[in-house]
Scaffold this motif. Structure first.
Motif, mmCIF file in Angstrom:
data_model
loop_
_atom_site.group_PDB
_atom_site.id
_atom_site.type_symbol
_atom_site.label_atom_id
_atom_site.label_comp_id
_atom_site.label_asym_id
_atom_site.label_seq_id
_atom_site.Cartn_x
_atom_site.Cartn_y
_atom_site.Cartn_z
ATOM 1 N N LEU A 84 0.490 -1.319 0.233
ATOM 2 C CA LEU A 84 0.353 0.309 0.348
ATOM 3 C C LEU A 84 1.124 1.695 -0.130
ATOM 4 C CD1 LEU A 84 -3.116 -0.180 2.724
ATOM 5 C CD2 LEU A 84 -2.790 -1.190 -0.099
ATOM 6 N N GLU A 110 0.045 11.422 -7.393
ATOM 7 C CA GLU A 110 -1.148 11.250 -7.027
ATOM 8 C C GLU A 110 -1.937 12.662 -6.877
ATOM 9 O OE1 GLU A 110 -1.141 8.476 -2.808
ATOM 10 O OE2 GLU A 110 -2.359 11.019 -2.522
ATOM 11 N N ARG A 121 -0.407 7.189 0.890
ATOM 12 C CA ARG A 121 -2.044 7.655 0.885
ATOM 13 C C ARG A 121 -3.388 6.815 1.305
ATOM 14 N NH1 ARG A 121 -2.961 12.074 2.297
ATOM 15 N NH2 ARG A 121 -1.833 13.057 0.791
ATOM 16 N N GLU A 122 -2.708 5.372 0.425
ATOM 17 C CA GLU A 122 -3.767 4.527 0.808
ATOM 18 C C GLU A 122 -3.890 3.515 1.952
ATOM 19 O OE1 GLU A 122 -2.826 2.979 -4.110
ATOM 20 O OE2 GLU A 122 -1.577 2.031 -2.213
ATOM 21 N N GLN A 151 -8.340 5.547 -5.077
ATOM 22 C CA GLN A 151 -7.454 5.260 -4.092
ATOM 23 C C GLN A 151 -7.553 3.836 -3.372
ATOM 24 O OE1 GLN A 151 -5.676 8.904 -2.733
ATOM 25 N NE2 GLN A 151 -4.010 8.608 -4.163
ATOM 26 N N LYS A 152 -9.052 3.759 -2.746
ATOM 27 C CA LYS A 152 -9.797 3.033 -1.933
ATOM 28 C C LYS A 152 -9.889 1.833 -2.737
ATOM 29 C CE LYS A 152 -14.174 2.037 0.173
ATOM 30 N NZ LYS A 152 -14.541 1.231 -1.162
ATOM 31 N N ALA A 166 -6.716 0.267 -3.142
ATOM 32 C CA ALA A 166 -5.609 -0.509 -2.052
ATOM 33 C C ALA A 166 -6.555 -1.756 -2.001
ATOM 34 C CB ALA A 166 -6.180 0.316 -1.233
#
Length: 221
Positions: free
Chosen positions: A152, A219, A155-156, A186-187, A190
């Motif tokens: 990850l 990002e 940020r993740e 990004q969620k 992840a």
């Protein structure tokens, strides 16, 4: 100098923990507790009014207009570059712990460990050294030994933490100053790395099988 005192501020949203940390530090020779705060709002106000050498900061402190976690740490490092940070946390996710290190915080304590580590960590932070409490060391060592390839980004890892804490995508976007679309993407990224397909699985995710990526990548908001 015999009259030198290391100026320390403590921030934690749990009154008992805040009192315990402050008490431990006040009992140490050469340390002066110059202020305490129970929210990010109180903390920033205190830092603006009272200079300190080291800040002992609870990583998860949701109340307050400046947020918590990576967002708050990044803001403090930018706004008060002379302040060293000791982060204390109950988070047991190696990816999040690695992300804290990536921000430049080298002293991290688990709330599962004895309060006695606080004083040593404060002195280490002041001299630019590293200090990790036993639980943090074990979590990071387990991550390295696992040899997992699922990584990850910084940020993740933070998005996973906030989502598991009950924040919605829109709320996470506001706290991290990103668009909802970016946070949602990004969620999903992840979850894909973690091999998860449902939000319910992400909420139950233990965090023991991930590894932080070397860099957070590019990002876009």
């Amino acid at each position: 100098m015999d009259d030198f005192h290391l100026r320390v501020m403590v921030a934690d949203d749990h009154p008992v923990t805040l009192l315990g940390i402050a008490h431990s530090l006040r009992g140490a020779s050469g340390i002066e507790v110059v202020g305490t705060a129970s929210s990010s709002t109180e903390l920033i106000d205190a830092l603006d009014q009272e200079p300190c050498d080291v800040l002992v900061l609870d990583y998860v402190m949701p109340d307050g207009k400046y947020g918590d976690g990576q967002a708050l740490i990044s803001m403090i490092l930018r706004r008060y570059p002379e302040v060293r940070i000791v982060t204390i946390t109950m988070v047991d996710d190696p990816a999040v712990l690695g992300a804290i290190q990536k921000l430049g915080v080298t002293c991290i304590l688990s709330k599962s460990d004895a309060m006695a580590h606080i004083v040593t960590a404060v002195h280490a932070a002041h001299t630019g050294g590293q200090y990790l409490s036993p639980t943090v060391v074990a979590l990071l060592d387990d991550q390295e030994a696992s040899g997992t390839t699922r990584k990850l980004s910084v940020r993740e890892a933070e998005i996973v933490r906030l989502f598991r804490a009950g924040y919605k995508v829109g709320e996470i976007a506001t706290q991290l100053h990103r668009s909802k679309q970016t946070i949602s993407a990004q969620k999903v990224a992840a979850m894909r790395k973690l091999g998860l397909t449902r939000d319910a699985d992400l909420i139950r995710y233990s965090g023991t099988e991930t590894q932080q990526a070397p860099q957070d990548g590019q990002e876009q908001a």
